[in-house]
Design an enzyme around this catalytic site. Structure first.
Site, PDB file in Angstrom:
ATOM      1  N   ASP A 269       0.759 -17.847  23.421  1.00 59.19           N
ATOM      2  CA  ASP A 269       0.079 -17.535  22.177  1.00 59.19           C
ATOM      3  C   ASP A 269       0.561 -16.139  21.782  1.00 59.19           C
ATOM      4  O   ASP A 269       1.104 -15.403  22.598  1.00 59.19           O
ATOM      5  CB  ASP A 269      -1.452 -17.607  22.318  1.00 59.19           C
ATOM      6  CG  ASP A 269      -2.125 -17.772  20.952  1.00 59.19           C
ATOM      7  OD1 ASP A 269      -1.471 -17.497  19.923  1.00 59.19           O
ATOM      8  OD2 ASP A 269      -3.304 -18.182  20.895  1.00 59.19           O
TER       9      ASP A 269
HETATM   10  C1  BGC Z   1      -3.445 -18.202  17.398  1.00 59.05           C
HETATM   11  C2  BGC Z   1      -2.541 -19.389  17.493  1.00 59.05           C
HETATM   12  C3  BGC Z   1      -1.501 -19.323  16.415  1.00 59.05           C
HETATM   13  C4  BGC Z   1      -0.730 -18.020  16.561  1.00 59.05           C
HETATM   14  C5  BGC Z   1       0.349 -17.820  15.528  1.00 59.05           C
HETATM   15  C6  BGC Z   1      -2.678 -16.909  17.354  1.00 59.05           C
HETATM   16  O1  BGC Z   1      -3.511 -15.850  17.059  1.00 59.05           O
HETATM   17  O2  BGC Z   1      -4.341 -18.199  18.467  1.00 59.05           O
HETATM   18  O3  BGC Z   1      -3.274 -20.572  17.379  1.00 59.05           O
HETATM   19  O4  BGC Z   1      -0.654 -20.428  16.484  1.00 59.05           O
HETATM   20  O5  BGC Z   1      -1.644 -16.950  16.426  1.00 59.05           O
HETATM   21  O6  BGC Z   1      -0.187 -17.603  14.277  1.00 59.05           O
END
Ligand code: BGC
Length: 737
Positions: A269
Site C-alpha cells: 500500500d
Molecule cells: C489506499 C489504497 C490505494 C492507495 C493508492 C492508499 O492510501 O489505502 O487503497 O490504492 O492509497 O491511492
C-alpha cells in the site's frame, strides 16, 4: 506520461534481443499466453537484465507507475485506483490531480451495493466493465477490489468492501477479478490483511486467533488467489502479529505464496513499506508511495531512496542479500506484464459507453435494500396532483467525490433529486436541503445564503406543502464519515439529522427515507419513517437507480451484506471495549474472534435492528418443500439443499434463498450458523420455482489450530434455510460420517 511504446513494438524488440525466437513467438490463436509460455519467457528475459534494472522494477518511479527497461522494450507499469471506477489521473510526484480533461469515467456502485445484490453474475459484469475502462485509460493494474471484512460499522472504508461474511465476499469477488483480468488488466485485491479499521491504520498491530484469521479474514483473499487467479495483491498498512502486513513472513511468504501458491505481485500500500530487509525477505515485490512526494529537492531522484531501491541494490552488491531475492520479485513482475502490458493480444478498452452505464444502473437498482415498508409506502405512483418533497443534502450531493483513494471523476453523476425529477412527470417534485455540510455539493444546486437554522425552517415549510416527504439522508464521503484515513466517531446519523427527521414527521404524515451510506447507522428515528430504503453510494447512475426502485419500475431485491446492530455495543468488536476496537494505539485484540457480524448476534442471542441477509420486496415470497437430498453424508460428498420459492404477491420480483449451516455440540467454539450457499431467483407473479444449492461437506470444516489445517468434525449439523439470517423457514438435521 505513459510510456508510448506500443505492444507490438515491445514484442518486436524482445524478438530482436532474444536469440531463441521460438520461445517468444506470439500465439495468435489464443488471447492470452499460457502460464508455461509466460514462465518460459520470463526465464529467458531475466538473465538479460542488469541488477540495477531488476531493482528499479521493484519500486515506484512516480505516484502510480514503475519503470520499464527501455533498451529491451519493456514498458512501464501503470496503475490506478479502483475499485468503483478508474480514478482521475494523479500528478507524477504528488497527490494532486493532474488536471487532464480526458480522464472522466463511469462511476460504478460501491462494493457494498454489489455485495447486496447477492448476484455473482452482476459482479462479473462489473469487473468486465471497469476492466474495459481501465484498459481504455491504459492502466495495467486496477487497485481493487477490496475484501476486508466488515468488522465494525465505524470503519470509514467499509463502503469499499464486500460486507461481513467471508462466503458472500468470496462468491462476489471472484467474478469481479475474472472480469477485470479478461481485459488484460490485473486486479489488485486489497488490503491484505486485517485492515479492518482506518483509525490508526498505519501503526496498529492486530492480534487475532488463527481460527478467525483463516475462517473469517482470509477466505475472500484465498478465493481471489485460488479461484480467480488474481495477478496482484496489495499489502495492508497495519501490523499483524508484530510485523507490518506489507512485509509479513506469515501472511506473504507462508500463507499467500507458499500455501496458496500465489504467482503474482505483492504491491505495497502507498507508504506501507518500512524496511529494506523485511521488504526484501518477507514477501513484498513492489514498493509504492514511500516517503515524500517523488522528486525531492535534496536528491536527484527521491525514488532511489525507497527501501527496495538503492539500499536493496547495495545490500545485494555487498553480498548481504542474495540476488535470488530480487530475481523472484522481478519474475513475478514480468509475469504480471506478460498478462497485461506485454500481452500483444490486448484489446483497446471502452469508456462511458451505454453498456457500462446500463451495468452500473442494473447493479445499483439490484443492490438497493428495502428495509421497512409500512402501509406499502413504496412504491410511489406518479400521478397528477401529487406533490413529493425531496429533503436532505444527500439528495443533491456528489457521492463520487471524497472518500479517499476511491474518489472518482465521473463524466456525469445523476443525483437522487435529478433522477426522481426525470422519472416523475405527473407528480410535482419540490426540494429543500435541510442542512448543509459544506463542500462537494452538485454545482447546479447552489446552496442558498441560508444558515443552518433557516435551511431547517425552509425544509419544514417545503415538507408542509407536500403529500409525501422523501428524506434523503445518511452519511457522506467526508473525513470521519464514509471516508478513508479515519473512522466514524459515532454510530448515530451526523449533522443533527435525527432532529430533522423528527421535525419532518411532525408536519408530514407520510415520510419515507433513503439512507445513503456504506455502513450501518443507529436508527432511533425508525418509528418516524414509514418506508426506508438503503441506497448506498450508487455512482454515475445513482438517481436513476433510486427512481427505478422508488417508482416501482424495479422491485427491490437487495439483501444486507452486513448486520445493523441496534446499539454499537451490540456489535461483537465493540462489546469488548477499546482493546478490541480501536486498540490502545499500539495493539488491538480481535476478542470477538470468529463471531463477526451475524455470527455474534446469532450466537449471543443479541437481536440486530436489521439482520445480515435481510431485505424486503414489493411482492411476497414463501419458501416450501425445503429438503436436503440425504440425511447422512461423507466428508467428500456434496449436500444438495432444494426448495420451492413461490411468488405469492402481485408483482414480479427476485428472492434470495440463503442456506446457513451450524453444528450443535461441537467440540470447538462455533457460530450458531454460517452462510454456506445462496441462490437468487427471478419470479413472475404467482410463479413457483425450484431452486437447489450444492454445498461441499468440506466447506463445513473449521480451522484446527492444533494442526494448522482444516478439520471436518463428524456428527450432526443443522441446515437453516431462509431468506435472511434471522428469517429461517426450516431447519434440517443431517449427519456427517
Ligand atoms: C489506499 C489504497 C490505494 C492507495 C493508492 C492508499 O492510501 O489505502 O487503497 O490504492 O492509497 O491511492
Amino acid at each position: 506520461m505513459k510510456n508510448t511504446i506500443k505492444h507490438q513494438y515491445v514484442v518486436a524488440l524482445l524478438l530482436s534481443v532474444i536469440t531463441c525466437s521460438t520461445m517468444f513467438s506470439q500465439n495468435k490463436s489464443s488471447k492470452n499466453f499460457s502460464i508455461d509460455e509466460i514462465n518460459t519467457k520470463v526465464d529467458s528475459i531475466l538473465p538479460l537484465l542488469t541488477l540495477e534494472e531488476k531493482v528499479a522494477m521493484c519500486h515506484a518511479q512516480s505516484k502510480f507507475s514503475t519503470p520499464g527497461v527501455d533498451r529491451l522494450g519493456i514498458p512501464e507499469i501503470w496503475m490506478s485506483d479502483g475499485p468503483h471506477g478508474v480514478r482521475a489521473e494523479i500528478s507524477w510526484d504528488s497527490w494532486d490531480y493532474a488536471g487532464w480533461t480526458n480522464d472522466s469515467i463511469t462511476a460504478f456502485p460501491a462494493l457494498t451495493c454489489l455485495a447486496a445484490t447477492f448476484r455473482p453474475e452482476l459482479s462479473a459484469q462489473y469487473g468486465m466493465s471497469v476492466g474495459e475502462e481501465a484498459l481504455y485509460r491504459e492502466k495495467d493494474v486496477l487497485l481493487g477490489p477490496g475484501v476486508n471484512i466488515y468488522r465494525t460499522p465505524l470503519n470509514g472504508r467499509n463502503f469499499e468492501y464486500l460486507g461481513e461474511d467471508p462466503y458472500l465476499a468470496s462468491k462476489m469477488v471472484v467474478p469481479y477479478i475474472k472480469g477485470v483480468q479478461k481485459n488484460g488488466v490485473a486486479a489488485c485485491v486489497k488490503h491484505y490483511a486485517l485492515n479492518n479499521q482506518e483509525h490508526w491504520r498505519n501503526i496498529i498491530n492486530v492480534e487475532v486467533s488463527d481460527r478467525a484469521l483463516h475462517e473469517i479474514y482470509l477466505p475472500a483473499f484465498k478465493a481471489s488467489v485460488q479461484e480467480a487467479g488474481v495477478w496482484s495483491i496489495m499489502g495492508a498498512y497495519n501490523k499483524v502479529r508484530g510485523q507490518f502486513a506489507c512485509h509479513n513472513e506469515l501472511l506473504l511468504n507462508d500463507i499467500l505464496k507458499k500455501d496458496w501458491g500465489f504467482d503474482g505481485v505483492v504491491i505495497s500500500d502507498w507508504s506501507g513499506a518500512h524496511s529494506t530487509e523485511e521488504s526484501a525477505l518477507y514477501g513484498l515485490d513492489m514498493e509504492m508511495g514511500t516517503g515524500t512526494d517523488g522528486l525531492g529537492t535534496s536528491t536527484a531522484n527521491h525514488y532511489d531512496h525507497y527501501y527496495l531501491a538503492s539500499p536493496f541494490l547495495k545490500a545485494i552488491k555487498n553480498g548481504d542479500m542474495d540476488e535470488a531475492l530480487v530475481n523472484d520479485k522481478v519474475r513475478r513482475i514480468l509475469r504480471l506484464m506478460y498478462r497485461t502490458n506485454m500481452n500483444p493480444n490486448k484489446a483497446l478498452g471502452k469508456i462511458n459507453n451505454k453498456e457500462h452505464h446500463d451495468v452500473a444502473r442494473k447493479i445499483a437498482t439490484e443492490g438497493i435494500v428495502l428495509l421497512k415498508n409500512e402501509n406499502n409506502f413504496f412504491p410511489i405512483e406518479d400521478k397528477e396532483g401529487l406533490t413529493i418533497a425531496v429533503i436532505g443534502e444527500n439528495a443533491t450531493r456528489s457521492m463520487t467525490a471524497g472518500g479517499g483513494s476511491s474518489e472518482l471523476k465521473p463524466k456525469f453523476e445523476i443525483s437522487p433529486l435529478e433522477g426522481l425529477k426525470q422519472r416523475y412527470k405527473k407528480a410535482k417534485i419540490i426540494h429543500a436541503m435541510g442542512y448543509h455540510t459544506g463542500s462537494s455539493v452538485y454545482d447546479n444546486i447552489i446552496p442558498s445564503n441560508l444558515n443552518q437554522d433557516s435551511l431547517r425552517i425552509e425544509a419544514i415549510a417545503t415538507a408542509k406543502k407536500a403529500d409525501i416527504v422523501l428524506y434523503v439522508g445518511g452519511l457522506n464521503k467526508s473525513h470521519l464519515q464514509d471516508c478513508e484515513g479515519d473512522d466514524r466517531q459515532s454510530y448515530e446519523l451526523p449533522y443533527n439529522q435525527e432532529e430533522l427527521i423528527n421535525q419532518l414527521k411532525a408536519v408530514s404524515p407520510k415520510l419515507g427515507m433513503l439512507l445513503v451510506t456504506g455502513n450501518a447507522v443507529e436508527t432511533p428515528w425508525l418509528s418516524k419513517v414509514d418506508g426506508l430504503l438503503q441506497t448506498w453510494y450508487l455512482g454515475s447512475m445513482a438517481g436513476h437507480a433510486i427512481a427505478d426502485v422508488v417508482s416501482g419500475d424495479v422491485n427491490p431485491s437487495g439483501k444486507l451484506p452486513f448486520s445493523f446492530p441496534k446499539k454499537l455495543k451490540d456489535n461483537g468488536a465493540h462489546f469488548y471495549g477499546e482493546i478490541s476496537y480501536p486498540g490502545d494505539g499500539t495493539n488491538q485484540y480481535y476478542k470477538e474472534d470468529i463471531l463477526v457480524g451475524y455470527r455474534w448476534h446469532d450466537t449471543k442471542k443479541i437481536a440486530s435492528q436489521y439482520a445480515f441477509g435481510y431485505g424486503l420486496s414489493y411482492t411476497k415470497f414463501s419458501l416450501s418443500n425445503i429438503k436436503a437430498d440425504q440425511n447422512k453424508y461423507n466428508t467428500k460428498d456434496n449436500i444438495t439443499v432444494s426448495c420451492s420459492i413461490n411468488n405469492t404477491g402481485n408483482l414480479e420480483g427476485d428472492e434470495v434463498v440463503q442456506v446457513y449451516i451450524g453444528k450443535k455440540n461441537s467440540k470447538v467454539k462455533r457460530a450458531l450458523k454460517e452462510l454456506k450457499g445462496f441462490n437468487k431467483a427471478s419470479l413472475t407473479k404467482g410463479e413457483s420455482k425450484n431452486v437447489s444449492i450444492s454445498i461441499p461437506v468440506s466447506s463445513l470444516a473449521y480451522y484446527n489450530e492444533s494442526i494448522s489445517d482444516w478439520s471436518i468434525e463428524k456428527g450432526d449439523y443443522l441446515i437453516y434455510v431462509g431468506n435472511a439470517s434471522n428469517n429461517i423457514s426450516k431447519t434440517i438435521k443431517i449427519s456427517v460420517q
